[in-house]
Design a protein around this motif. Structure first.
Motif, PDB file in Angstrom:
ATOM      1  N   ASP A  63      19.394  29.094   2.621  1.00  0.00           N
ATOM      2  CA  ASP A  63      19.014  29.670   1.333  1.00  0.00           C
ATOM      3  C   ASP A  63      17.740  29.009   0.808  1.00  0.00           C
ATOM      4  OD1 ASP A  63      19.055  31.018  -1.128  1.00  0.00           O
ATOM      5  OD2 ASP A  63      20.500  29.630  -2.000  1.00  0.00           O
ATOM      6  N   THR A  64      17.729  27.698   0.756  1.00  0.00           N
ATOM      7  CA  THR A  64      16.582  26.957   0.213  1.00  0.00           C
ATOM      8  C   THR A  64      15.308  27.222   0.995  1.00  0.00           C
ATOM      9  OG1 THR A  64      18.022  25.214  -0.627  1.00  0.00           O
ATOM     10  CG2 THR A  64      15.715  24.631  -0.258  1.00  0.00           C
ATOM     11  N   HIS A  65      15.389  27.170   2.326  1.00  0.00           N
ATOM     12  CA  HIS A  65      14.173  27.282   3.130  1.00  0.00           C
ATOM     13  C   HIS A  65      13.742  28.734   3.358  1.00  0.00           C
ATOM     14  CE1 HIS A  65      13.808  23.061   3.371  1.00  0.00           C
ATOM     15  NE2 HIS A  65      15.057  22.959   3.787  1.00  0.00           N
ATOM     16  N   THR A  66      14.657  29.689   3.206  1.00  0.00           N
ATOM     17  CA  THR A  66      14.230  31.095   3.181  1.00  0.00           C
ATOM     18  C   THR A  66      13.379  31.322   1.939  1.00  0.00           C
ATOM     19  OG1 THR A  66      16.174  31.861   4.395  1.00  0.00           O
ATOM     20  CG2 THR A  66      14.998  33.505   3.092  1.00  0.00           C
ATOM     21  N   ARG A  67      13.866  30.822   0.816  1.00  0.00           N
ATOM     22  CA  ARG A  67      13.113  30.937  -0.428  1.00  0.00           C
ATOM     23  C   ARG A  67      11.795  30.169  -0.325  1.00  0.00           C
ATOM     24  NH1 ARG A  67      16.453  28.602  -3.952  1.00  0.00           N
ATOM     25  NH2 ARG A  67      17.828  30.391  -3.763  1.00  0.00           N
ATOM     26  N   GLY A  68      11.838  28.947   0.236  1.00  0.00           N
ATOM     27  CA  GLY A  68      10.621  28.152   0.387  1.00  0.00           C
ATOM     28  C   GLY A  68       9.593  28.823   1.282  1.00  0.00           C
ATOM     29  N   ALA A  69      10.070  29.420   2.369  1.00  0.00           N
ATOM     30  CA  ALA A  69       9.150  30.122   3.276  1.00  0.00           C
ATOM     31  C   ALA A  69       8.506  31.306   2.567  1.00  0.00           C
ATOM     32  CB  ALA A  69       9.898  30.577   4.531  1.00  0.00           C
ATOM     33  N   ALA A  70       9.301  32.080   1.867  1.00  0.00           N
ATOM     34  CA  ALA A  70       8.759  33.236   1.137  1.00  0.00           C
ATOM     35  C   ALA A  70       7.778  32.788   0.060  1.00  0.00           C
ATOM     36  CB  ALA A  70       9.893  34.052   0.524  1.00  0.00           C
ATOM     37  N   ASP A  71       8.123  31.720  -0.652  1.00  0.00           N
ATOM     38  CA  ASP A  71       7.251  31.223  -1.723  1.00  0.00           C
ATOM     39  C   ASP A  71       5.910  30.711  -1.193  1.00  0.00           C
ATOM     40  OD1 ASP A  71       9.204  31.832  -3.572  1.00  0.00           O
ATOM     41  OD2 ASP A  71       9.834  29.743  -3.890  1.00  0.00           O
ATOM     42  N   THR A  72       5.870  30.305   0.063  1.00  0.00           N
ATOM     43  CA  THR A  72       4.616  29.806   0.641  1.00  0.00           C
ATOM     44  C   THR A  72       3.880  30.877   1.437  1.00  0.00           C
ATOM     45  OG1 THR A  72       5.805  28.912   2.557  1.00  0.00           O
ATOM     46  CG2 THR A  72       5.396  27.402   0.712  1.00  0.00           C
ATOM     47  N   GLY A  73       4.367  32.122   1.346  1.00  0.00           N
ATOM     48  CA  GLY A  73       3.644  33.230   1.955  1.00  0.00           C
ATOM     49  C   GLY A  73       4.177  33.741   3.268  1.00  0.00           C
ATOM     50  N   ALA A  74       5.311  33.237   3.722  1.00  0.00           N
ATOM     51  CA  ALA A  74       5.883  33.743   4.969  1.00  0.00           C
ATOM     52  C   ALA A  74       6.302  35.196   4.792  1.00  0.00           C
ATOM     53  CB  ALA A  74       7.084  32.897   5.406  1.00  0.00           C
ATOM     54  N   THR A  75       6.066  35.986   5.808  1.00  0.00           N
ATOM     55  CA  THR A  75       6.459  37.389   5.770  1.00  0.00           C
ATOM     56  C   THR A  75       7.901  37.538   6.250  1.00  0.00           C
ATOM     57  OG1 THR A  75       5.741  37.807   8.041  1.00  0.00           O
ATOM     58  CG2 THR A  75       4.077  38.084   6.288  1.00  0.00           C
TER      59      THR A  75
END
Length: 117
Positions: A63-75
């Protein structure tokens, strides 16, 4: 009954109170690892963390790193692909352990033959 529940995160202050030095050291470590400005870009750090979370099966970390990835621009495509990277590494690890098991089996059989002689 489910073991992992988002409400568990409300006990974080309790954990900190029970082991403050360790908790604070962990938080400093975590903040250092996920800082901006390192050689490895933050987006890549989050994608690596997500792949590791998938292999360790930690729902909170996913949960945390899915959100973190999205917040940093991951598609969404990048997030999907790291799932397959994680799966391939896990499969490779299982195969490597299979090779280890075959070597150990041969060693055990050789040792058993030596003790029978």
């Amino acid at each position: 009954m489910t073991y992992q529940q988002p409400s568990d995160l409300r006990t974080v202050p309790t954990v900190r109170a029970l082991a403050q030095d360790e908790f604070d050291a962990f938080i400093r470590f975590h903040e250092t690892v996920f800082r901006d400005g390192g050689t490895v870009p933050r987006k890549l750090r989050e994608l690596v963390a997500l792949a590791v979370a998938m292999t360790t099966r930690c729902s909170y970390c996913i949960d945390t790193h899915t959100r973190g990835a999205a917040d940093t621009g991951a598609t969404r495509e990048e997030i999907a692909e790291v799932g397959f990277v994680a799966a391939a590494v896990c499969a490779g690890g299982a195969m490597a352990h299979g090779l280890l098991a075959l070597r150990l089996d041969a060693e055990h059989r050789h040792t058993e033959e030596d003790t029978r002689a």
